[in-house]
Design a protein around this motif. Sequence first.
Motif, short mmCIF file in Angstrom:
data_model
loop_
_atom_site.label_atom_id
_atom_site.label_comp_id
_atom_site.label_asym_id
_atom_site.label_seq_id
_atom_site.Cartn_x
_atom_site.Cartn_y
_atom_site.Cartn_z
N ASN A 154 0.82 -1.20 0.00
CA ASN A 154 0.00 0.00 0.00
C ASN A 154 0.86 1.26 0.00
O ASN A 154 2.08 1.19 0.09
N ILE A 155 0.17 2.39 -0.09
CA ILE A 155 0.82 3.69 -0.09
C ILE A 155 0.29 4.46 1.11
O ILE A 155 -0.92 4.55 1.31
N ALA A 156 1.20 4.99 1.91
CA ALA A 156 0.81 5.80 3.06
C ALA A 156 1.15 7.26 2.77
O ALA A 156 2.28 7.58 2.40
N TYR A 157 0.17 8.12 2.93
CA TYR A 157 0.35 9.56 2.78
C TYR A 157 0.29 10.16 4.18
O TYR A 157 -0.73 10.07 4.85
N THR A 158 1.38 10.76 4.62
CA THR A 158 1.46 11.30 5.98
C THR A 158 2.09 12.68 5.97
O THR A 158 2.60 13.15 4.94
N ARG A 201 6.70 13.71 9.61
CA ARG A 201 7.48 12.48 9.84
C ARG A 201 6.61 11.27 10.18
O ARG A 201 6.96 10.45 11.01
N GLY A 202 5.47 11.18 9.56
CA GLY A 202 4.61 10.02 9.73
C GLY A 202 3.65 10.08 10.90
O GLY A 202 2.89 9.14 11.13
N ILE A 203 3.63 11.17 11.63
CA ILE A 203 2.76 11.28 12.80
C ILE A 203 1.31 11.52 12.39
O ILE A 203 0.40 10.88 12.89
N GLU A 243 4.27 13.30 2.83
CA GLU A 243 5.32 12.28 2.77
C GLU A 243 4.66 11.03 2.22
O GLU A 243 3.60 10.63 2.68
N VAL A 244 5.28 10.41 1.23
CA VAL A 244 4.71 9.23 0.58
C VAL A 244 5.60 8.03 0.90
O VAL A 244 6.79 8.05 0.63
N THR A 245 4.99 6.99 1.49
CA THR A 245 5.73 5.79 1.86
C THR A 245 5.08 4.58 1.20
O THR A 245 3.87 4.42 1.26
N ILE A 246 5.90 3.75 0.59
CA ILE A 246 5.44 2.50 -0.02
C ILE A 246 5.72 1.37 0.98
O ILE A 246 6.81 1.28 1.53
N ARG A 247 4.74 0.50 1.19
CA ARG A 247 4.93 -0.64 2.07
C ARG A 247 4.93 -1.91 1.22
O ARG A 247 4.16 -2.05 0.28
#
Length: 166
Positions: free
Chosen positions: A69-73, A76-78, A121-125
């Motif tokens: 999935n893709i997380a949009y935060t 710093r992810g908080i 911030e875009v994070t791929i899991r």
Amino acid sequence: MTFWDEVFAIFLGDILATFLVIALYVTIQWFLRATDVTVSYNWSWKDKDCFPNFDIRNRSGSRTYRLANIAYTRNRGIEVVWYDNESIWGQELGPGSIRGREFKIAPVRGITTPQQAIGLEVTIRLQNGRAFWLRGIGPGNMKMGKIQRTASWLRDKFEKGAIPLE
């Protein structure tokens, strides 16, 4: 030094050498897995919808990864903006491949202006749960930690020097 003292000293030296070899092996494996997948992106707009265009690279010569999935935060992810669990779920990232342009990424919910998108911030899991160092490098998110920057630099040096790591 007596005979048994010498035997004991050699035994301790062998044990320490074994632990050193194991620690070196574990460090190299961690290094390879930590620097295998890189993510970068830019933003695209269609009317008021905002979505990222990805450049996801698997630098491994033998491992295949599955994207989750893709997380949009923010911050710093908080502060979580949205999790996209459908756009890239199950997509395969083969050894040595570059993917991203062919993905049909859903628009980011709640983002309607470029100013809002810049702070994301875009994070791929991955499906194995790993998201460590898979935070994308893109507009408004250019910061990389010292360890990550050093590991990526070192891997690039090894690859340019044609030193096989796998």
